[in-house]
Design an enzyme around this catalytic site. Structure first.
Site, PDB file in Angstrom:
ATOM      1  N   GLY A   1       3.185  -1.297   4.279  1.00  0.00           N
ATOM      2  CA  GLY A   1       3.148   0.182   4.332  1.00  0.00           C
ATOM      3  C   GLY A   1       4.249   1.060   3.722  1.00  0.00           C
ATOM      4  O   GLY A   1       4.890   0.223   2.589  1.00  0.00           O
ATOM      5  N   GLY A   2       4.521   1.252   4.465  1.00  0.00           N
ATOM      6  CA  GLY A   2       6.355   2.108   4.314  1.00  0.00           C
ATOM      7  C   GLY A   2       7.057   1.184   3.900  1.00  0.00           C
ATOM      8  O   GLY A   2       7.920   1.219   2.997  1.00  0.00           O
TER       9      GLY A   2
ATOM     10  N   GLU B   1      -6.950   4.241   7.817  1.00  0.00           N
ATOM     11  CA  GLU B   1      -6.563   6.351   7.218  1.00  0.00           C
ATOM     12  C   GLU B   1      -7.921   6.306   6.919  1.00  0.00           C
ATOM     13  O   GLU B   1      -7.795   7.188   7.070  1.00  0.00           O
ATOM     14  CB  GLU B   1      -4.996   5.912   6.357  1.00  0.00           C
ATOM     15  CG  GLU B   1      -4.201   6.108   7.075  1.00  0.00           C
ATOM     16  CD  GLU B   1      -2.724   5.523   7.037  1.00  0.00           C
ATOM     17  OE1 GLU B   1      -2.835   5.237   5.559  1.00  0.00           O
ATOM     18  OE2 GLU B   1      -1.668   4.987   7.381  1.00  0.00           O
TER      19      GLU B   1
ATOM     20  N   GLY C   1       2.256   2.224  10.594  1.00  0.00           N
ATOM     21  CA  GLY C   1       3.520   3.546  10.664  1.00  0.00           C
ATOM     22  C   GLY C   1       4.726   4.052  11.900  1.00  0.00           C
ATOM     23  O   GLY C   1       4.568   4.733  12.307  1.00  0.00           O
TER      24      GLY C   1
ATOM     25  N   SER D   1       3.695  -2.010  10.421  1.00  0.00           N
ATOM     26  CA  SER D   1       5.461  -2.486  10.268  1.00  0.00           C
ATOM     27  C   SER D   1       5.246  -3.364  10.625  1.00  0.00           C
ATOM     28  O   SER D   1       6.340  -3.951  10.289  1.00  0.00           O
ATOM     29  CB  SER D   1       5.227  -1.813  12.274  1.00  0.00           C
ATOM     30  OG  SER D   1       5.061  -0.422  11.928  1.00  0.00           O
TER      31      SER D   1
ATOM     32  N   HIS E   1      -9.449   1.053   4.906  1.00  0.00           N
ATOM     33  CA  HIS E   1      -8.068   1.050   5.307  1.00  0.00           C
ATOM     34  C   HIS E   1      -8.272   1.920   6.599  1.00  0.00           C
ATOM     35  O   HIS E   1      -9.278   3.447   6.690  1.00  0.00           O
ATOM     36  CB  HIS E   1      -6.726   1.822   4.693  1.00  0.00           C
ATOM     37  CG  HIS E   1      -5.526   1.527   5.418  1.00  0.00           C
ATOM     38  ND1 HIS E   1      -5.753   3.187   5.797  1.00  0.00           N
ATOM     39  CD2 HIS E   1      -4.763   0.856   5.148  1.00  0.00           C
ATOM     40  CE1 HIS E   1      -3.881   2.742   6.649  1.00  0.00           C
ATOM     41  NE2 HIS E   1      -3.746   1.321   5.694  1.00  0.00           N
TER      42      HIS E   1
ATOM     43  N   ASN F   1       0.447  -0.948   0.058  1.00  0.00           N
ATOM     44  CA  ASN F   1       0.315   0.178   0.095  1.00  0.00           C
ATOM     45  C   ASN F   1       0.859   1.630  -0.556  1.00  0.00           C
ATOM     46  O   ASN F   1       1.417   2.054   1.086  1.00  0.00           O
ATOM     47  CB  ASN F   1      -1.202  -0.539   1.289  1.00  0.00           C
ATOM     48  CG  ASN F   1      -1.918   1.829   1.225  1.00  0.00           C
ATOM     49  OD1 ASN F   1      -1.750   2.220   0.263  1.00  0.00           O
ATOM     50  ND2 ASN F   1      -2.182   1.408   2.470  1.00  0.00           N
ATOM     51  N   TRP F   2       1.021   2.241  -1.246  1.00  0.00           N
ATOM     52  CA  TRP F   2       2.060   2.967  -1.571  1.00  0.00           C
ATOM     53  C   TRP F   2       1.684   3.990  -0.381  1.00  0.00           C
ATOM     54  O   TRP F   2       2.188   5.465  -0.448  1.00  0.00           O
ATOM     55  CB  TRP F   2       1.655   3.275  -2.833  1.00  0.00           C
ATOM     56  CG  TRP F   2       3.177   2.348  -3.286  1.00  0.00           C
ATOM     57  CD1 TRP F   2       3.812   1.094  -2.664  1.00  0.00           C
ATOM     58  CD2 TRP F   2       3.612   2.210  -5.117  1.00  0.00           C
ATOM     59  NE1 TRP F   2       4.450  -0.221  -4.133  1.00  0.00           N
ATOM     60  CE2 TRP F   2       4.058   0.303  -4.690  1.00  0.00           C
ATOM     61  CE3 TRP F   2       3.644   2.961  -6.052  1.00  0.00           C
ATOM     62  CZ2 TRP F   2       5.558   0.519  -6.335  1.00  0.00           C
ATOM     63  CZ3 TRP F   2       4.400   2.550  -6.957  1.00  0.00           C
ATOM     64  CH2 TRP F   2       5.240   1.591  -7.127  1.00  0.00           C
ATOM     65  N   LYS F   3       0.462   3.920  -0.104  1.00  0.00           N
ATOM     66  CA  LYS F   3      -0.432   5.324   0.250  1.00  0.00           C
ATOM     67  C   LYS F   3      -0.459   6.773  -0.660  1.00  0.00           C
ATOM     68  O   LYS F   3       0.116   6.670  -1.928  1.00  0.00           O
ATOM     69  CB  LYS F   3      -0.236   5.507   1.457  1.00  0.00           C
ATOM     70  CG  LYS F   3       0.070   4.092   2.710  1.00  0.00           C
ATOM     71  CD  LYS F   3      -0.214   4.324   3.941  1.00  0.00           C
ATOM     72  CE  LYS F   3      -0.551   3.286   4.980  1.00  0.00           C
ATOM     73  NZ  LYS F   3      -0.284   2.889   6.135  1.00  0.00           N
TER      74      LYS F   3
ATOM     75  N   GLU G   1      -5.250  -4.690   9.989  1.00  0.00           N
ATOM     76  CA  GLU G   1      -4.360  -3.989  10.801  1.00  0.00           C
ATOM     77  C   GLU G   1      -4.680  -3.554  11.922  1.00  0.00           C
ATOM     78  O   GLU G   1      -5.301  -2.723  11.991  1.00  0.00           O
ATOM     79  CB  GLU G   1      -4.508  -2.978   9.238  1.00  0.00           C
ATOM     80  CG  GLU G   1      -3.596  -3.672   8.214  1.00  0.00           C
ATOM     81  CD  GLU G   1      -3.485  -2.529   7.261  1.00  0.00           C
ATOM     82  OE1 GLU G   1      -2.617  -2.470   6.157  1.00  0.00           O
ATOM     83  OE2 GLU G   1      -3.626  -1.181   7.135  1.00  0.00           O
TER      84      GLU G   1
HETATM   85  P1  13P Z   1       2.718   0.107   7.721  1.00  0.00           P
HETATM   86  O1  13P Z   1       3.799  -0.661   7.173  1.00  0.00           O
HETATM   87  O2  13P Z   1       3.716   1.711   6.925  1.00  0.00           O
HETATM   88  O3  13P Z   1       2.779   0.479   9.424  1.00  0.00           O
HETATM   89  O4  13P Z   1       1.702   0.726   6.977  1.00  0.00           O
HETATM   90  C1  13P Z   1       0.751  -0.711   7.267  1.00  0.00           C
HETATM   91  C2  13P Z   1      -0.220   0.022   6.397  1.00  0.00           C
HETATM   92  O5  13P Z   1      -1.520   0.492   6.366  1.00  0.00           O
HETATM   93  C3  13P Z   1      -0.585  -0.844   5.066  1.00  0.00           C
HETATM   94  O6  13P Z   1      -2.269  -1.254   4.722  1.00  0.00           O
END
Ligand code: 13P
Length: 250
Positions: A233-234, A96, A172, A212, A94, A9-11, A166
């Site tokens: 994510g990251g 967010e 994050g 994470s 998600h 997920n590149w957000k 999640e």
């Molecule tokens: P991180 O891997 O950056 O914690 O993000 C997880 C995420 O929200 C994937 O959708």
């Protein structure tokens, strides 16, 4: 045996040219994957990324989809638009989106149904906040989120949906749920699906862990019986790290 699925997920990261360069760097590194591999760039980067992944084993996902087929919904994207250009997956609900954009369990359900109707595989996100975990209502929370997300969805369709567990407190933050904690909640989600649809669907449905997950902890998390992949994510923004996670998904 469920085939594992690793999705990035590149957000809201990477411009169109950066997105193409990132996925191009990934292609060779994940070519021998034993799992499904998905990247989810921002909407504007999707056409370029789709071009870049042609002929590779990387599939492309979007980060949201609207619940109507068309109409006066400024700023939104419909499922048939994603489908037409070759998008195979879409992340829905998600945390967010729930936190910053007013997404609710009900809109998650509507969007999930819209994705299924358009022929795009939903990746439905559920997970408890820190407060909910501390109050001891993790199971209750993910159970409610899962049950509402799957309202009016048939067993045949449910089987193909991907669920991403999640925990909000692990996103994050560098705080990963321990492999046992993650496996336990993924098991609770699977039991919820069993209550709704029976054992066959519960055994077939794929449940990812996200929060994470990185090159160092992926192997331990992915070895757990109820964890069928990761939503990253990251670490998905670095081709090398992402490929290590993909390699851990055997
Ligand atoms: P991180 O891997 O950056 O914690 O993000 C997880 C995420 O929200 C994937 O959708």
């Amino acid at each position: 045996m469920r085939k594992k699925i690793i999705a990035g997920n590149w957000k809201m990261n990477k411009t169109p040219s950066e997105a193409k360069a990132l996925v191009a760097e990934m292609i060779d590194k994940v070519a021998n994957a034993a799992c499904d591999v998905v990247v989810c760039p921002t909407a504007i980067c999707i056409p370029g990324v789709l071009d870049a992944v042609q002929g590779s084993n990387i599939k492309v996902g979007a980060q949201n989809v609207h619940f109507k087929e068309s109409g006066a919904y400024t700023g939104e994207l419909a499922g048939n638009m994603l489908k037409e250009i070759g998008v195979d997956y879409v992340i829905i609900g998600h945390s967010e989106r729930r936190q910053y954009f007013g997404e609710t369990d009900e809109t998650v359900n509507l969007r999930t149904k819209a994705a299924i109707a358009a022929g795009v595989t939903p990746i439905v996100c559920v997970g408890e906040s820190l407060l909910e975990r501390e109050q001891g209502i993790t199971a209750e929370t993910v159970c409610r989120q899962t049950k509402v997300a799957f309202l009016e969805i048939s067993a045949d369709d449910a089987k193909n949906v991907v669920i991403a567990y999640e925990p909000v407190w692990a996103i994050g933050t560098g705080k990963t749920a321990t492999a046992d904690q993650a496996d336990e909640v993924c098991g609770i989600i699977r039991d919820t699906i069993k209550d709704l649809y029976g054992a066959e669907v519960a055994d077939a449905i794929r449940i990812q862990y996200g929060g994470s997950m990185n090159a160092a902890n992926a192997e331990e998390l992915l070895a757990k019986p109820n964890i069928d992949g990761g939503l990253i994510g990251g670490a998905s923004l670095k081709a090398e790290d992402f490929s290590v996670i993909v390699a851990a998904a055997k």
